[in-house]
Write an enzyme that holds these catalytic residues in place. Sequence first.
Site, PDB file in Angstrom:
ATOM      1  N   CYS A  93       0.807  -1.221   0.000  1.00  0.00           N
ATOM      2  CA  CYS A  93       0.000   0.000   0.000  1.00  0.00           C
ATOM      3  C   CYS A  93       0.843   1.275   0.000  1.00  0.00           C
ATOM      4  O   CYS A  93       1.447   1.584  -1.017  1.00  0.00           O
ATOM      5  CB  CYS A  93      -1.000  -0.053   1.145  1.00  0.00           C
ATOM      6  SG  CYS A  93      -2.382   1.043   0.857  1.00  0.00           S
ATOM      7  N   ARG A 126     -12.184   6.777  -1.474  1.00  0.00           N
ATOM      8  CA  ARG A 126     -11.178   5.754  -1.167  1.00  0.00           C
ATOM      9  C   ARG A 126     -11.660   4.413  -1.692  1.00  0.00           C
ATOM     10  O   ARG A 126     -12.868   4.154  -1.739  1.00  0.00           O
ATOM     11  CB  ARG A 126     -10.956   5.667   0.354  1.00  0.00           C
ATOM     12  CG  ARG A 126     -10.386   6.925   0.962  1.00  0.00           C
ATOM     13  CD  ARG A 126      -9.994   6.714   2.419  1.00  0.00           C
ATOM     14  NE  ARG A 126      -8.846   5.839   2.555  1.00  0.00           N
ATOM     15  CZ  ARG A 126      -7.579   6.225   2.349  1.00  0.00           C
ATOM     16  NH1 ARG A 126      -7.315   7.474   2.013  1.00  0.00           N
ATOM     17  NH2 ARG A 126      -6.592   5.384   2.506  1.00  0.00           N
ATOM     18  N   HIS A 189      -3.458  -5.484   2.191  1.00  0.00           N
ATOM     19  CA  HIS A 189      -2.964  -5.257   3.547  1.00  0.00           C
ATOM     20  C   HIS A 189      -3.079  -6.451   4.471  1.00  0.00           C
ATOM     21  O   HIS A 189      -3.630  -7.465   4.109  1.00  0.00           O
ATOM     22  CB  HIS A 189      -3.859  -4.196   4.189  1.00  0.00           C
ATOM     23  CG  HIS A 189      -3.338  -2.843   4.045  1.00  0.00           C
ATOM     24  ND1 HIS A 189      -2.182  -2.425   4.625  1.00  0.00           N
ATOM     25  CD2 HIS A 189      -3.831  -1.768   3.394  1.00  0.00           C
ATOM     26  CE1 HIS A 189      -2.006  -1.156   4.343  1.00  0.00           C
ATOM     27  NE2 HIS A 189      -2.992  -0.733   3.590  1.00  0.00           N
TER      28      HIS A 189
HETATM   29  N1  GLN Z   1      -1.869   6.876   2.168  1.00  0.00           N
HETATM   30  C1  GLN Z   1      -2.061   6.025   1.048  1.00  0.00           C
HETATM   31  C2  GLN Z   1      -3.442   6.149   0.420  1.00  0.00           C
HETATM   32  O1  GLN Z   1      -4.396   6.471   1.074  1.00  0.00           O
HETATM   33  C3  GLN Z   1      -1.782   4.590   1.449  1.00  0.00           C
HETATM   34  C4  GLN Z   1      -2.682   4.113   2.514  1.00  0.00           C
HETATM   35  C5  GLN Z   1      -2.336   2.783   3.029  1.00  0.00           C
HETATM   36  O2  GLN Z   1      -1.169   2.408   3.157  1.00  0.00           O
HETATM   37  N2  GLN Z   1      -3.388   2.081   3.421  1.00  0.00           N
HETATM   38  O3  GLN Z   1      -3.581   5.927  -0.766  1.00  0.00           O
END
Ligand code: GLN
Length: 253
Positions: A93, A126, A189
């Site tokens: 990520c 998101r 993740h």
């Molecule tokens: N900050 C990054 C995003 O939101 C990665 C987030 C994460 O590692 N979950 O795209």
Amino acid sequence: MKIVIGHLFPDLLNLYGDRGNIQCMVQRLKWRGIDAQVKTFSIEEEINFNELDIVLLGGGSDREQMLVCNRLKEIKDQFKNYVEENGVVLAICGGYQLLGKYYETDQGKIEGLDIIDMYTVQEKGRLINNIFLKSELFDMPIVGFENHGGRTYINDNKPLGKVVFGKGNNGKSGYEGVVYKNVVGTYLHGPLLPKNPQLCDYLLKNALERKYGRENINLEPLPDTEEKEANKYIVDRYSDKIENFKEKIRKLI
Ligand code: GLN
């Protein structure tokens, strides 16, 4: 035989227990009678890439990525050499995004390591959900959980897999992650490796072969009963939601 795993900046990049992936690697090595050592590096510590066999770069919030970015500039060349010399990397990520040229957020541009020709841009909304992919590297699907605002564009690089359920790199291409030399970058993740034992063994095998020579490595298969069950659970749960699932998965395989 011994594998040394370097965990970079766990104080900043460790979302959703990305650290568990290291425990998984260590355990799977141990079950085969292979030693493992874990070295964690905080942002101030010197990193000697020559003594590492696997590097883990975990996920982080935009703010944490911004903090890490300055340190990355200092280790950029060494990190790049390590990758070009077939060093194994798992980047997740936020860590995955940092392998590229940049990550553009509405708070500013975060410069990446520029190890892989790719870039990330924050877009509206998101991408959050469970996800599963089909990768040509493995017969089991790869399952996980994604949560990112950044959309990654990997240019002509090879993706890790095709998205069967979920969003992946940018919600549009139908692909997830990237594979470059012995680097795997992915948005998946949490307990990625425990649920995807074939991916874990792929990383371990690459690291062992690089260190000890292909002819000397024979990674014994493990029963993986629970691991396979966990993987199947996610696939079954989401396959019901996909129209013409069987047909679709057949085409992907
Ligand atoms: N900050 C990054 C995003 O939101 C990665 C987030 C994460 O590692 N979950 O795209």
